[in-house]
Design a protein around this motif. Sequence first.
Motif, PDB file in Angstrom:
ATOM      1  N   HIS A  18       0.810  -1.216   0.000  1.00  0.00           N
ATOM      2  CA  HIS A  18       0.000   0.000   0.000  1.00  0.00           C
ATOM      3  C   HIS A  18       0.846   1.271   0.000  1.00  0.00           C
ATOM      4  CE1 HIS A  18      -3.859  -2.051   0.485  1.00  0.00           C
ATOM      5  NE2 HIS A  18      -3.195  -2.913   1.229  1.00  0.00           N
ATOM      6  N   TYR A 165      -5.613   3.686  -5.012  1.00  0.00           N
ATOM      7  CA  TYR A 165      -5.216   2.406  -4.420  1.00  0.00           C
ATOM      8  C   TYR A 165      -3.990   1.913  -5.172  1.00  0.00           C
ATOM      9  CZ  TYR A 165      -6.501  -1.859  -1.775  1.00  0.00           C
ATOM     10  OH  TYR A 165      -6.560  -2.917  -0.888  1.00  0.00           O
ATOM     11  N   LYS A 167      -1.746  -0.192  -4.582  1.00  0.00           N
ATOM     12  CA  LYS A 167      -1.428  -1.622  -4.590  1.00  0.00           C
ATOM     13  C   LYS A 167      -1.740  -2.259  -5.943  1.00  0.00           C
ATOM     14  CE  LYS A 167      -2.322  -6.003  -2.179  1.00  0.00           C
ATOM     15  NZ  LYS A 167      -3.005  -6.670  -1.049  1.00  0.00           N
ATOM     16  N   PHE A 168      -2.735  -1.746  -6.642  1.00  0.00           N
ATOM     17  CA  PHE A 168      -3.089  -2.307  -7.944  1.00  0.00           C
ATOM     18  C   PHE A 168      -1.900  -2.277  -8.910  1.00  0.00           C
ATOM     19  CE2 PHE A 168      -7.882  -1.163  -7.453  1.00  0.00           C
ATOM     20  CZ  PHE A 168      -8.080  -2.309  -6.710  1.00  0.00           C
ATOM     21  N   GLU A 169      -0.979  -1.364  -8.704  1.00  0.00           N
ATOM     22  CA  GLU A 169       0.163  -1.236  -9.604  1.00  0.00           C
ATOM     23  C   GLU A 169       1.202  -2.340  -9.387  1.00  0.00           C
ATOM     24  OE1 GLU A 169       1.570   2.878  -9.414  1.00  0.00           O
ATOM     25  OE2 GLU A 169      -0.506   3.450  -8.993  1.00  0.00           O
ATOM     26  N   LYS A 171       0.102  -5.526  -8.506  1.00  0.00           N
ATOM     27  CA  LYS A 171      -0.661  -6.771  -8.469  1.00  0.00           C
ATOM     28  C   LYS A 171      -0.041  -7.838  -9.358  1.00  0.00           C
ATOM     29  CE  LYS A 171      -3.992  -5.457 -12.075  1.00  0.00           C
ATOM     30  NZ  LYS A 171      -3.543  -6.427 -13.093  1.00  0.00           N
ATOM     31  N   MET A 251      -2.082 -10.145  -4.428  1.00  0.00           N
ATOM     32  CA  MET A 251      -3.277 -10.240  -5.263  1.00  0.00           C
ATOM     33  C   MET A 251      -3.249 -11.409  -6.233  1.00  0.00           C
ATOM     34  SD  MET A 251      -4.226  -6.180  -5.891  1.00  0.00           S
ATOM     35  CE  MET A 251      -5.567  -6.588  -6.977  1.00  0.00           C
ATOM     36  N   MET A 255      -6.810 -12.171  -8.174  1.00  0.00           N
ATOM     37  CA  MET A 255      -6.811 -12.057  -9.628  1.00  0.00           C
ATOM     38  C   MET A 255      -7.109 -13.390 -10.314  1.00  0.00           C
ATOM     39  SD  MET A 255      -6.371  -8.928 -10.599  1.00  0.00           S
ATOM     40  CE  MET A 255      -7.572  -8.711  -9.270  1.00  0.00           C
ATOM     41  N   GLU A 270     -10.309  -5.749  -3.799  1.00  0.00           N
ATOM     42  CA  GLU A 270      -9.217  -6.091  -4.713  1.00  0.00           C
ATOM     43  C   GLU A 270      -9.708  -7.113  -5.741  1.00  0.00           C
ATOM     44  OE1 GLU A 270      -5.878  -7.294  -2.349  1.00  0.00           O
ATOM     45  OE2 GLU A 270      -5.736  -5.353  -1.339  1.00  0.00           O
ATOM     46  N   LEU A 273     -11.743  -5.640  -8.645  1.00  0.00           N
ATOM     47  CA  LEU A 273     -11.090  -4.867  -9.704  1.00  0.00           C
ATOM     48  C   LEU A 273     -11.643  -5.311 -11.053  1.00  0.00           C
ATOM     49  CD1 LEU A 273      -8.902  -2.883 -10.668  1.00  0.00           C
ATOM     50  CD2 LEU A 273      -7.256  -4.776 -10.549  1.00  0.00           C
ATOM     51  N   ARG A 337     -10.338   5.472  -9.250  1.00  0.00           N
ATOM     52  CA  ARG A 337      -9.441   4.972 -10.295  1.00  0.00           C
ATOM     53  C   ARG A 337      -9.267   6.013 -11.390  1.00  0.00           C
ATOM     54  NH1 ARG A 337     -11.697  -0.909 -11.567  1.00  0.00           N
ATOM     55  NH2 ARG A 337     -13.669  -0.011 -10.872  1.00  0.00           N
TER      56      ARG A 337
END
Length: 363
Positions: A18, A165, A167-169, A171, A251, A255, A270, A273, A337
């Motif tokens: 994060h 967020y 963290k998505f980068e 994942k 993730m 995912m 998450e 997404l 987003r």
Amino acid sequence: MPTDIAFLAIAEAHQVYHWLPAALALSRRAGVKVHVLSPSRLILDLVASYDPEGALDLIRLRRPPAQPDSLFRQPSRFLTLMLNYATVRRFPLLVTTEISSGWLRTMPGFSARMIQIKHGAGDREGGYKARHSAFDLTLVAGEKDRRRLIDRGLCTAQDCAVGGYAKFELKAARQRFFDNDRPVLLYNPHFDAELSSWPRHGPEVLAALEALEGWNVIIAPHTKLACRTAPIRTTAPHIRVDMGSRHSIDMSYTMSADVYLGDVSSQVYEYLLHPRPCIFLNLDRRDWRGDEAFAHWRLGQVIEDMGALPQALDRAADLQAGFVDAQEAAMSDSIDRSPTPASERQADLILDFARKSERTAAA
């Protein structure tokens, strides 16, 4: 003189994701020096694995007597701060994702400015505690958290900003965890003993998952629950149990699953997404409707008995179309987003705050 920004990494590894994207983004800015402070060599190694150019200044803090180093068990945050106070206090700006650092405000001579990047995007009330008010600036994932922090008097409109967020980068990609093409169910119980489906109902849940036909199952508890409970063991060939690994925090599972089974974990956001079917366990038969702590339960089926799980799975694909709008609306409220990466937005907010603080101190 460079602008010095220190990230306090005194929490467990799941929180690293994060703050790390913002730290890396800041390290690429001219005139900025980013330091990472942690009592854990394993945490620092995890950070370094995302920083091949070595742009971050990794500082190993003294470690209080505790169990062996682990990504998922860290020594007391309070003791870590006490033991390393002289080191921590010399940085003019501290960024963290945990709230224990708010204790530093009580120490004589402490003058650093403090920023919290609030980790997670969940709904339970446990995410809002008095110590949140100890920070000069709080960055949240979306308008939901900003609204709730302000409503509770833990922030003001001026010191709470939406940063997305990040963290998505970091994942992980969708992966194949089984040697067949059966759909994958992810069971992700939370650590909160009062709200989690596991502490009171674990044997019942496990038996139902072992009896499932036509499905692969990943059991990946929140890593705090995994550290607090006995290992979950099964010989069922269609079940993968993960009591704490990099897969459980990057993730990989959210995912790679086709259906999410859970209770109150923010990991559901998450997973969403990419909108997919969700099933929530209300095994204690709570009166949850209208309670914002369970707002995410409106995003899928809610079952009150494990015997209903096979039928809920059979219906999941057909019912999903009826939940997509609610899922997308909840995601939009929970996680902003913007086209601009969250790491860059957070870096802008942190650096703007740092330089305003520098100008104030010099005045």
